[in-house]
Design an enzyme around this catalytic site. Structure first.
Site, PDB file in Angstrom:
ATOM      1  CB  SER A  13      -8.442  -4.028  -0.654  1.00  0.00           C
ATOM      2  OG  SER A  13      -7.136  -3.960  -0.734  1.00  0.00           O
ATOM      3  CG  ASN A  78      -4.957   1.210   0.835  1.00  0.00           C
ATOM      4  OD1 ASN A  78      -4.932   1.144  -0.424  1.00  0.00           O
ATOM      5  ND2 ASN A  78      -5.748   0.386   1.612  1.00  0.00           N
ATOM      6  CG  ASP A 167      -5.479  -6.070  -8.574  1.00  0.00           C
ATOM      7  OD1 ASP A 167      -4.472  -6.985  -8.235  1.00  0.00           O
ATOM      8  OD2 ASP A 167      -6.328  -5.590  -7.730  1.00  0.00           O
ATOM      9  CG  HIS A 170      -6.117  -6.540  -4.112  1.00  0.00           C
ATOM     10  ND1 HIS A 170      -5.982  -5.591  -5.095  1.00  0.00           N
ATOM     11  CD2 HIS A 170      -6.351  -5.998  -2.935  1.00  0.00           C
ATOM     12  CE1 HIS A 170      -6.404  -4.454  -4.545  1.00  0.00           C
ATOM     13  NE2 HIS A 170      -6.642  -4.812  -3.273  1.00  0.00           N
TER      14      HIS A 170
END
Length: 197
Positions: A13, A78, A167, A170
């Site tokens: 991402s 991740n 969040d 990011h």
């Protein structure tokens, strides 16, 4: 006139530009930096949100084309979020570099991440070490941490407020700008390596 080089950015991402408007993610901002600095290369966004190192390895051959001249590899975030064993992440990155550098003989910029301390000191040491060790083994360019430029001049709390999306993970568009400013010269170096490869 020389042909425009193709750089594939294989990532998650952070590469894909999660949560950002069109044109504000890592790849479009990097493309703009290269254009502004006279670097004749096109960056292909092969970032997939949620991808692990295993996911990146699984789609590697899909991401690489006959026209690919170089690759940015930015995976592992991740794996960290899921607490996957560093030896598994390392094996996947090793397999990616074995294909890209070993078989395809393409230059690579490997962008790492630094593990938080919550998984314990052994996990952190193993995770943090895999990027520089693999970079040395395969002779790639290397940047320590994708998010490192966000805390280069301010502390983590300030960086989160200024440069990170709500969040908490990011980077926002301004954060991406800092990352691209820091890594742009390394990508230019990557392009220069294509000519000498």
């Amino acid at each position: 006139m020389a042909e425009t080089l193709e750089i594939v950015a294989l990532g998650d991402s952070l590469t894909a530009g999660y949560g950002l408007p069109d044109g504000q993610g890592f790849v479009p901002q990097l493309q703009a930096w290269l254009d502004d600095n006279g670097v004749d290369a096109t960056v292909v966004n092969a970032g997939v949100s949620g991808d692990t190192t295993a996911g990146g390895l699984a789609r590697l051959n899909w991401a690489l084309s006959d026209g690919t001249d170089a690759m940015i590899v930015a995976l592992g975030g991740n794996d960290l979020l899921r607490g996957l064993p560093p030896e598994a992440s390392r094996a996947n990155l090793d397999a990616i570099l074995s294909t890209v550098v070993g078989e395809r003989a393409l230059p690579v910029l490997l962008i790492g991440l630094e593990a938080p301390g919550n998984y314990g000191p052994d996990f952190k040491a193993d995770f943090d070490a895999m990027y520089p060790e693999l970079a040395r083994e395969y002779g790639t360019l290397h940047e320590t941490s994708f998010l490192g430029p966000l805390v280069a001049e301010v502390d983590m709390a300030t960086a989160r407020k200024r440069y990170v999306q709500p969040d908490g993970v990011h980077p926002n568009a301004e954060g991406v700008r800092l990352i691209v400013e820091a890594f742009g010269p390394r990508v230019a170096e990557l392009v220069a390596r294509v000519a000498t490869n």
